[in-house]
Design a protein around this motif. Structure first.
Motif, PDB file in Angstrom:
ATOM      1  N   ALA A   1       0.837  -1.204   0.000  1.00 10.40           N
ATOM      2  CA  ALA A   1       0.000   0.000   0.000  1.00 10.40           C
ATOM      3  C   ALA A   1       0.869   1.249   0.000  1.00 10.40           C
ATOM      4  N   LYS A   2       0.354   2.317  -0.614  1.00 15.18           N
ATOM      5  CA  LYS A   2       1.110   3.567  -0.697  1.00 15.18           C
ATOM      6  C   LYS A   2       0.249   4.707  -0.162  1.00 15.18           C
ATOM      7  N   LEU A   3       0.863   5.536   0.656  1.00 15.52           N
ATOM      8  CA  LEU A   3       0.197   6.716   1.201  1.00 15.52           C
ATOM      9  C   LEU A   3       0.880   7.951   0.633  1.00 15.52           C
ATOM     10  N   THR A   4       0.098   8.799  -0.040  1.00 12.72           N
ATOM     11  CA  THR A   4       0.634  10.044  -0.590  1.00 12.72           C
ATOM     12  C   THR A   4       0.010  11.207   0.166  1.00 12.72           C
ATOM     13  N   GLY A   5       0.874  12.042   0.742  1.00 13.33           N
ATOM     14  CA  GLY A   5       0.403  13.171   1.527  1.00 13.33           C
ATOM     15  C   GLY A   5       0.599  14.488   0.814  1.00 13.33           C
ATOM     16  N   TYR A   6      -0.386  15.351   0.912  1.00 10.38           N
ATOM     17  CA  TYR A   6      -0.322  16.716   0.386  1.00 10.38           C
ATOM     18  C   TYR A   6      -0.394  17.621   1.614  1.00 10.38           C
ATOM     19  N   VAL A   7       0.783  18.007   2.103  1.00  8.47           N
ATOM     20  CA  VAL A   7       0.921  18.603   3.429  1.00  8.47           C
ATOM     21  C   VAL A   7       1.216  20.091   3.299  1.00  8.47           C
ATOM     22  N   LEU A   8       0.332  20.900   3.841  1.00  7.63           N
ATOM     23  CA  LEU A   8       0.504  22.347   3.808  1.00  7.63           C
ATOM     24  C   LEU A   8       1.594  22.769   4.781  1.00  7.63           C
ATOM     25  N   ASP A   9       2.472  23.656   4.328  1.00 11.38           N
ATOM     26  CA  ASP A   9       3.548  24.172   5.176  1.00 11.38           C
ATOM     27  C   ASP A   9       3.032  25.293   6.070  1.00 11.38           C
ATOM     28  N   ASN A  10       3.715  25.494   7.166  1.00  6.05           N
ATOM     29  CA  ASN A  10       3.448  26.638   8.027  1.00  6.05           C
ATOM     30  C   ASN A  10       4.333  27.809   7.611  1.00  6.05           C
ATOM     31  N   THR A  11       3.885  29.003   7.906  1.00  9.88           N
ATOM     32  CA  THR A  11       4.662  30.190   7.568  1.00  9.88           C
ATOM     33  C   THR A  11       4.745  31.108   8.780  1.00  9.88           C
ATOM     34  N   ALA A  12       5.805  31.895   8.819  1.00 11.65           N
ATOM     35  CA  ALA A  12       5.977  32.855   9.913  1.00 11.65           C
ATOM     36  C   ALA A  12       4.898  33.931   9.879  1.00 11.65           C
ATOM     37  N   GLU A  13       4.364  34.225   8.683  1.00 12.24           N
ATOM     38  CA  GLU A  13       3.325  35.249   8.559  1.00 12.24           C
ATOM     39  C   GLU A  13       2.054  34.882   9.314  1.00 12.24           C
ATOM     40  N   ILE A  14       1.769  33.594   9.383  1.00 12.01           N
ATOM     41  CA  ILE A  14       0.526  33.158  10.024  1.00 12.01           C
ATOM     42  C   ILE A  14       0.839  32.524  11.375  1.00 12.01           C
ATOM     43  N   ASP A  15       1.416  31.336  11.348  1.00 13.52           N
ATOM     44  CA  ASP A  15       1.712  30.632  12.597  1.00 13.52           C
ATOM     45  C   ASP A  15       2.644  29.477  12.279  1.00 13.52           C
ATOM     46  N   GLU A  16       3.882  29.577  12.727  1.00 11.73           N
ATOM     47  CA  GLU A  16       4.852  28.525  12.449  1.00 11.73           C
ATOM     48  C   GLU A  16       4.526  27.227  13.179  1.00 11.73           C
ATOM     49  N   ASN A  17       3.674  27.309  14.186  1.00  8.02           N
ATOM     50  CA  ASN A  17       3.344  26.125  14.981  1.00  8.02           C
ATOM     51  C   ASN A  17       1.937  25.603  14.707  1.00  8.02           C
ATOM     52  N   ARG A  18       1.314  26.069  13.655  1.00  6.13           N
ATOM     53  CA  ARG A  18      -0.063  25.651  13.353  1.00  6.13           C
ATOM     54  C   ARG A  18      -0.131  24.139  13.099  1.00  6.13           C
ATOM     55  N   VAL A  19      -1.165  23.496  13.639  1.00  9.14           N
ATOM     56  CA  VAL A  19      -1.484  22.116  13.288  1.00  9.14           C
ATOM     57  C   VAL A  19      -2.887  22.097  12.692  1.00  9.14           C
ATOM     58  N   ARG A  20      -3.106  21.192  11.767  1.00  9.60           N
ATOM     59  CA  ARG A  20      -4.370  21.110  11.057  1.00  9.60           C
ATOM     60  C   ARG A  20      -4.957  19.712  11.202  1.00  9.60           C
ATOM     61  N   PRO A  21      -6.269  19.582  11.078  1.00  7.36           N
ATOM     62  CA  PRO A  21      -6.842  18.236  10.957  1.00  7.36           C
ATOM     63  C   PRO A  21      -6.298  17.556   9.698  1.00  7.36           C
ATOM     64  N   ALA A  22      -6.342  16.237   9.689  1.00  4.35           N
ATOM     65  CA  ALA A  22      -5.914  15.466   8.525  1.00  4.35           C
ATOM     66  C   ALA A  22      -7.073  14.638   8.010  1.00  4.35           C
ATOM     67  N   VAL A  23      -7.077  14.401   6.703  1.00  2.63           N
ATOM     68  CA  VAL A  23      -8.072  13.530   6.100  1.00  2.63           C
ATOM     69  C   VAL A  23      -7.341  12.475   5.283  1.00  2.63           C
ATOM     70  N   VAL A  24      -7.725  11.213   5.468  1.00  5.24           N
ATOM     71  CA  VAL A  24      -7.165  10.101   4.704  1.00  5.24           C
ATOM     72  C   VAL A  24      -8.218   9.671   3.695  1.00  5.24           C
ATOM     73  N   ILE A  25      -7.926   9.847   2.421  1.00  8.47           N
ATOM     74  CA  ILE A  25      -8.901   9.622   1.351  1.00  8.47           C
ATOM     75  C   ILE A  25      -8.704   8.230   0.767  1.00  8.47           C
ATOM     76  N   CYS A  26      -9.785   7.456   0.742  1.00  7.60           N
ATOM     77  CA  CYS A  26      -9.785   6.122   0.135  1.00  7.60           C
ATOM     78  C   CYS A  26     -10.627   6.184  -1.139  1.00  7.60           C
ATOM     79  N   PRO A  27     -10.015   6.234  -2.313  1.00  5.34           N
ATOM     80  CA  PRO A  27     -10.797   6.245  -3.552  1.00  5.34           C
ATOM     81  C   PRO A  27     -11.575   4.945  -3.723  1.00  5.34           C
ATOM     82  N   GLY A  28     -12.554   4.990  -4.622  1.00  7.12           N
ATOM     83  CA  GLY A  28     -13.334   3.800  -4.907  1.00  7.12           C
ATOM     84  C   GLY A  28     -12.718   2.960  -6.010  1.00  7.12           C
ATOM     85  N   GLY A  29     -13.535   2.060  -6.548  1.00  9.93           N
ATOM     86  CA  GLY A  29     -13.078   1.151  -7.589  1.00  9.93           C
ATOM     87  C   GLY A  29     -13.559  -0.270  -7.388  1.00  9.93           C
TER      88      GLY A  29
END
Length: 271
Positions: free
Chosen positions: A16-44
């Motif tokens: 199995a392969k997991l590909t992440g599209y991970v948003l970076d943090n910036t000093a302009e907003i918040d270098e320590n920001r954490v976000r919820p994550a979603v794991v997407i399982c396509p159909g087929g």
């Protein structure tokens, strides 16, 4: 943004392969920001993993403010519970890398479409059951905090999408195994809050699937937001030209599911 690729080793598979599209943090907003994550399982239909229900949906999830991951899980001739173990491992890996990937480890959403909705729903209903404990998983490491499913395969009964279960279980599965993977029968008070949608006109996976699941959630006191759109075929993904395999899969009214999900996740998960 970082694009991360992880090959997952589970107790049953190593492909199995997991590909992440991970948003970076910036000093302009918040270098320590954490976000919820979603794991997407396509159909087929557990026969293949649809590309239409992967990266394009991850991009929309990033726009909402989620760290998005797409799971390329095993399909036939690999059978249950291998796929479930792969998704459980994906959630575990995301929690283990929460600091590195700017993820809130207490806000991980399992998301899936069609057969991928069945996979996401399987983890949501079985995260603390023996099927995963017996494979060595710690329930609290693999527990999803929310579930989001579109036109999901749910029941193995009369209204089943039979092809999905043929691919998932192989030939001549026992009655006990069919019961185990019929998700409306696996819902408990431990199933996480759920967002789901489907179209009334779905001819591949009858809308009875989501109705059964919604009723089971209500019976067990689990919070649920459920949208039944009147028109549109199966497999709509974003219901836009971006993900449409044909013109019938462009349904403007259904495109609003992303906005509805954004409101739901902002109110119920991000808070």
């Amino acid at each position: 943004m970082q694009i991360i690729t992880q090959t997952l080793t589970t107790p049953l598979t190593k492909t199995a392969k997991l590909t992440g599209y991970v948003l970076d943090n910036t000093a302009e907003i918040d270098e320590n920001r954490v976000r919820p994550a979603v794991v997407i399982c396509p159909g087929g239909g557990y026969a293949f993993v649809s590309q239409r229900e992967g990266q394009a949906i991850a991009n929309q999830m990033n726009a909402i403010g989620l760290q998005a991951f797409v799971l390329d899980y095993s399909c036939t001739p690999t059978h249950f519970p291998a796929q479930l173990a792969e998704l459980a491992t994906a959630v575990k890996v995301i929690r283990e890398h929460a600091n590195e990937w700017h993820v809130d480890p207490n806000k991980i959403i399992a998301m899936g479409f069609s057969a991928g909705g069945h996979l996401a729903g399987s983890l949501a209903t079985m995260w603390n059951q023996p099927v995963l404990k017996d494979l060595g998983f710690n329930p609290e490491e693999i527990r999803p905090n929310a579930l989001a499913i579109g036109y999901p395969v749910i029941t193995s009964g009369e209204k089943a999408h039979r092809g999905s279960f043929d691919h998932l279980l192989g030939e001549n599965p026992s009655a006990e195994l069919l019961e185990q993977v019929s998700l409306e029968k696996q819902v408990s008070a431990d199933t996480p809050q759920t967002f789901m949608w489907q179209t009334y006109e779905d001819q591949a996976v009858p809308v009875d699937n989501t109705i059964m699941f919604a009723q089971a959630l209500r019976d067990h006191g689990v919070n649920c937001e459920y949208h039944m759109f009147p028109h549109g075929p199966h497999g709509l993904a974003l219901a836009s030209a971006e993900t449409a395999a044909n013109e019938d899969q462009i349904v403007p009214a259904v495109q609003q599911w992303v906005g509805l999900f954004k409101t739901w996740v902002t109110t119920n998960v991000m808070d």
